[in-house]
Design a protein around this motif. Structure first.
Motif, PDB file in Angstrom:
ATOM      1  N   VAL A   1       0.604  -1.098  -0.012  1.00  0.00           N
ATOM      2  CA  VAL A   1      -0.079  -0.051  -0.001  1.00  0.00           C
ATOM      3  C   VAL A   1       0.932   1.274  -0.187  1.00  0.00           C
ATOM      4  N   GLY A   2       1.818   1.344   0.951  1.00  0.00           N
ATOM      5  CA  GLY A   2       2.609   2.405   0.826  1.00  0.00           C
ATOM      6  C   GLY A   2       3.381   2.506  -0.503  1.00  0.00           C
ATOM      7  N   PHE A   3       4.049   1.533  -0.972  1.00  0.00           N
ATOM      8  CA  PHE A   3       4.820   1.702  -2.286  1.00  0.00           C
ATOM      9  C   PHE A   3       3.742   2.275  -3.322  1.00  0.00           C
ATOM     10  N   LEU A   4       2.706   1.598  -3.534  1.00  0.00           N
ATOM     11  CA  LEU A   4       1.643   2.237  -4.754  1.00  0.00           C
ATOM     12  C   LEU A   4       1.227   3.742  -4.331  1.00  0.00           C
ATOM     13  N   ALA A   5       1.049   3.874  -3.001  1.00  0.00           N
ATOM     14  CA  ALA A   5       0.643   5.204  -2.731  1.00  0.00           C
ATOM     15  C   ALA A   5       1.950   6.296  -3.053  1.00  0.00           C
ATOM     16  N   GLY A   6       3.163   5.907  -2.912  1.00  0.00           N
ATOM     17  CA  GLY A   6       4.158   7.007  -3.302  1.00  0.00           C
ATOM     18  C   GLY A   6       4.491   6.801  -4.890  1.00  0.00           C
ATOM     19  N   PHE A   7       4.292   5.738  -5.411  1.00  0.00           N
ATOM     20  CA  PHE A   7       4.384   5.449  -6.791  1.00  0.00           C
ATOM     21  C   PHE A   7       3.326   6.543  -7.429  1.00  0.00           C
ATOM     22  N   GLY A   8       2.158   6.494  -7.230  1.00  0.00           N
ATOM     23  CA  GLY A   8       1.137   7.398  -7.859  1.00  0.00           C
ATOM     24  C   GLY A   8       1.551   8.803  -7.788  1.00  0.00           C
ATOM     25  N   SER A   9       2.232   9.149  -6.532  1.00  0.00           N
ATOM     26  CA  SER A   9       2.418  10.581  -6.053  1.00  0.00           C
ATOM     27  C   SER A   9       3.832  11.148  -6.808  1.00  0.00           C
ATOM     28  N   GLY A  10       4.822  10.333  -6.883  1.00  0.00           N
ATOM     29  CA  GLY A  10       6.131  10.690  -7.328  1.00  0.00           C
ATOM     30  C   GLY A  10       7.075   9.713  -7.797  1.00  0.00           C
ATOM     31  N   GLY A  11       6.474   8.758  -8.388  1.00  0.00           N
ATOM     32  CA  GLY A  11       7.405   7.659  -9.014  1.00  0.00           C
ATOM     33  C   GLY A  11       8.169   6.798  -8.087  1.00  0.00           C
TER      34      GLY A  11
ATOM     35  N   LEU B   1      10.157   8.069  -4.485  1.00  0.00           N
ATOM     36  CA  LEU B   1       9.305   8.286  -3.393  1.00  0.00           C
ATOM     37  C   LEU B   1       8.400   6.940  -3.158  1.00  0.00           C
ATOM     38  N   ALA B   2       8.017   6.081  -4.075  1.00  0.00           N
ATOM     39  CA  ALA B   2       7.492   4.912  -3.476  1.00  0.00           C
ATOM     40  C   ALA B   2       8.338   4.126  -2.664  1.00  0.00           C
ATOM     41  N   THR B   3       9.776   4.167  -2.930  1.00  0.00           N
ATOM     42  CA  THR B   3      10.641   3.399  -1.981  1.00  0.00           C
ATOM     43  C   THR B   3      10.710   3.880  -0.768  1.00  0.00           C
ATOM     44  N   ALA B   4      10.904   5.140  -0.563  1.00  0.00           N
ATOM     45  CA  ALA B   4      10.705   5.769   0.612  1.00  0.00           C
ATOM     46  C   ALA B   4       9.569   5.806   1.458  1.00  0.00           C
ATOM     47  N   ALA B   5       8.299   5.716   0.771  1.00  0.00           N
ATOM     48  CA  ALA B   5       7.068   5.285   1.227  1.00  0.00           C
ATOM     49  C   ALA B   5       6.926   3.963   1.913  1.00  0.00           C
ATOM     50  N   ALA B   6       7.448   3.126   1.014  1.00  0.00           N
ATOM     51  CA  ALA B   6       7.438   1.622   1.635  1.00  0.00           C
ATOM     52  C   ALA B   6       8.397   1.478   2.808  1.00  0.00           C
TER      53      ALA B   6
ATOM     54  N   LEU C   1       9.227   3.768   4.919  1.00  0.00           N
ATOM     55  CA  LEU C   1       8.523   4.377   6.312  1.00  0.00           C
ATOM     56  C   LEU C   1       7.341   3.397   6.805  1.00  0.00           C
ATOM     57  N   THR C   2       6.689   2.929   5.770  1.00  0.00           N
ATOM     58  CA  THR C   2       5.534   1.922   6.185  1.00  0.00           C
ATOM     59  C   THR C   2       5.903   0.723   6.958  1.00  0.00           C
ATOM     60  N   LEU C   3       7.124   0.132   6.645  1.00  0.00           N
ATOM     61  CA  LEU C   3       7.733  -0.857   7.301  1.00  0.00           C
ATOM     62  C   LEU C   3       8.064  -0.434   8.674  1.00  0.00           C
ATOM     63  N   TRP C   4       8.741   0.617   8.830  1.00  0.00           N
ATOM     64  CA  TRP C   4       9.254   1.248  10.122  1.00  0.00           C
ATOM     65  C   TRP C   4       8.210   1.266  11.056  1.00  0.00           C
ATOM     66  N   VAL C   5       7.089   2.079  10.749  1.00  0.00           N
ATOM     67  CA  VAL C   5       6.104   2.362  11.714  1.00  0.00           C
ATOM     68  C   VAL C   5       4.937   1.098  11.894  1.00  0.00           C
ATOM     69  N   THR C   6       5.231   0.006  11.010  1.00  0.00           N
ATOM     70  CA  THR C   6       4.231  -0.991  11.238  1.00  0.00           C
ATOM     71  C   THR C   6       5.083  -2.137  12.206  1.00  0.00           C
ATOM     72  N   PHE C   7       6.310  -2.116  11.978  1.00  0.00           N
ATOM     73  CA  PHE C   7       7.254  -3.190  12.798  1.00  0.00           C
ATOM     74  C   PHE C   7       8.144  -2.771  14.071  1.00  0.00           C
ATOM     75  N   VAL C   8       8.365  -1.374  13.928  1.00  0.00           N
ATOM     76  CA  VAL C   8       8.994  -1.053  15.375  1.00  0.00           C
ATOM     77  C   VAL C   8       8.271  -0.924  16.522  1.00  0.00           C
ATOM     78  N   PRO C   9       6.914  -0.770  16.321  1.00  0.00           N
ATOM     79  CA  PRO C   9       5.834  -0.888  17.663  1.00  0.00           C
ATOM     80  C   PRO C   9       6.123  -2.475  18.031  1.00  0.00           C
ATOM     81  N   CYS C  10       6.083  -3.522  17.295  1.00  0.00           N
ATOM     82  CA  CYS C  10       6.008  -4.636  17.675  1.00  0.00           C
ATOM     83  C   CYS C  10       7.269  -4.859  18.373  1.00  0.00           C
ATOM     84  N   PHE C  11       8.493  -4.427  18.327  1.00  0.00           N
ATOM     85  CA  PHE C  11       9.660  -4.534  19.223  1.00  0.00           C
ATOM     86  C   PHE C  11       9.254  -3.827  20.442  1.00  0.00           C
ATOM     87  N   LEU C  12       8.602  -2.577  20.503  1.00  0.00           N
ATOM     88  CA  LEU C  12       8.106  -2.010  21.801  1.00  0.00           C
ATOM     89  C   LEU C  12       7.314  -2.832  22.520  1.00  0.00           C
ATOM     90  N   TRP C  13       6.129  -3.443  21.817  1.00  0.00           N
ATOM     91  CA  TRP C  13       5.318  -4.304  22.747  1.00  0.00           C
ATOM     92  C   TRP C  13       5.895  -5.605  23.362  1.00  0.00           C
TER      93      TRP C  13
END
Length: 408
Positions: free
Chosen positions: A270-280, A283-288, A290-302
């Motif tokens: 989802v993050g990749f396609l959102a970035g790809f549609g907006s900036g190629g 941006l898609a790689t950066a969005a992907a 970031l998505t991984l970061w905020v999805t899995f860093v909380p898992c380490f916290l829990w």
């Protein structure tokens, strides 16, 4: 340890049940690294947390063996192979997804995904709906989200409050871990989690900030695994944010089913396609990422904050009852997801209808696609009758989809 967890990460196909079975064989049966009791206690704890339980179980096992460095290593090795696969698949999809052959492949995969979601629903229902109270909780959660479009986080919160009120019993004595250590752990991982999001807010990058905020919120409410939150995520990214279409969202779920690692890696798609549609691609790689970061860093916290409390939590009846009620509510949410998927898979046109407080989805009968109905029935026979594995069903469905696409 690196070798074992790397092998687990590469071979972790087939969803949480297969992944947990693989870890049990590697860490309990073949090596005396964890006892049966330690493994099952950790599994019960991870199943009650938001986020992917298999990834969190791997993190706990690493923590148990080598502390926080071991937990980080085990968690990353579980996620990285699947994330790398998904990045490649998302890039190929963004570039070639509209090609006729790709659409034909996904015609069959969508039908198979519907059956896979139904299978997950039945597995969770068998585990969590053991009495009338849990069945009523599941039924009410389904009515709330299907008929009244109640927000998923609100349903989870209400279930937790209900479970805590109805729960009771005698609390057993159990020592609490050192709280100062817990506070330091929570502070460190919380700062690590939010640092890139805060930096993007200060930099004024609207899309990446929205992605970081949305998936950070999602990381807190993903009780019951990826299936439970998919309908909520789809509603937000398709209808509210307009990052993807419904068809693309379902294609992403099909791709996530074919990769190793947790199913929640669909968020990377989802993050990749959102970035790809907006900036190629950049941006898609950066969005992907970031998505991984905020999805899995909380898992380490829990895990790192909660793992020392596993024995203590099991002695708190109200807390345990609240978490059990959440699991029952998730059954109703996944049932809603199954019906929502079925409507969008089988019918070309699905319209929302408001009847006072009711919020319904009504498919147009004349737009039914008999090909997907037939493939879903065949996938159901393969899964429930022939007991085929996940990858075999998806592969066969993709091949049949290509053949069926040539038919009117």
């Amino acid at each position: 340890m690196l070798r074992v967890f790397a092998r687990i990460g590469v071979l972790s196909f087939g969803g949480p049940a297969a992944q947990i079975a693989l870890m049990h064989r590697e860490l309990v049966e073949e090596r005396p690294w964890l006892s049966e009791r330690q493994f099952l206690s950790a599994l019960g704890f991870c199943m009650l947390l938001p986020g992917p339980e298999a990834m969190q179980l791997a993190t706990y096992c690493g923590w148990r063996l080598r502390g926080i460095p071991g937990g980080v290593t085990a968690g990353l090795l579980f996620v990285i192979p699947g994330a790398a696969f998904m990045l490649v698949l998302a890039a190929l999809y963004a570039t070639f997804g509209a090609a006729p052959i790709a659409q034909a492949l996904f015609l069959g995969i969508k039908a198979a995904v519907l059956i896979i979601v139904l299978q997950a629903l039945l597995k969770i229902a068998r585990k969590s709906m053991s009495d009338l109270r849990s069945r009523m909780t599941a039924a009410l959660s389904f009515v709330a989200i299907f008929l009244f479009a109640a927000p998923f986080p609100l349903i989870i919160a209400c279930a937790a409050v209900y479970g805590a009120i109805r729960g009771g019993g005698e609390m057993k004595p159990a020592p609490l871990p050192e709280r100062s250590d817990t506070l330091r752990t929570v502070a460190f991982w919380t700062v690590l989690w939010w640092a890139p999001v805060g930096a993007l807010m200060l930099a004024g990058h609207e899309l990446l900030t929205d992605i970081g905020l949305f998936f950070s919120k999602l990381a807190v409410v993903t009780f019951g695994g990826a299936y439970a939150v998919l309908a909520y995520m789809t509603q937000k990214v398709v209808q509210d944010q307009e990052w993807l279409t419904t068809a693309q969202m379902m294609d992403g779920l099909g791709l996530a089913e074919t990769t190793p690692g947790p199913l929640i890696l669909v968020t990377e798609f989802v993050g990749f396609l959102a970035g790809f549609g907006s900036g190629g691609a950049l941006l898609a790689t950066a969005a992907a990422a970031l998505t991984l970061w905020v999805t899995f860093v909380p898992c380490f916290l829990w895990i790192f904050a909660g793992a020392p409390y596993i024995e203590w939590i099991s002695t708190r009846p109200r807390l345990s009852a609240a978490l059990e009620a959440i699991t029952a509510a998730v059954v109703g949410v996944i049932l809603n997801l199954s019906l929502w998927f079925a409507a969008h898979v089988f019918f070309a046109e699905v319209s929302p209808v408001n009847l006072g407080p009711l919020r319904l989805i009504v498919p147009a009968p004349e737009t039914v696609d008999w090909r997907t109905v037939a493939m879903a029935v065949a996938a159901g026979i393969a899964v429930f009758g022939l007991k085929w594995g996940l990858l075999r069903v998806l592969g066969a469905s993709a091949v049949v989809g290509v053949a069926m696409s040539a038919l009117p």
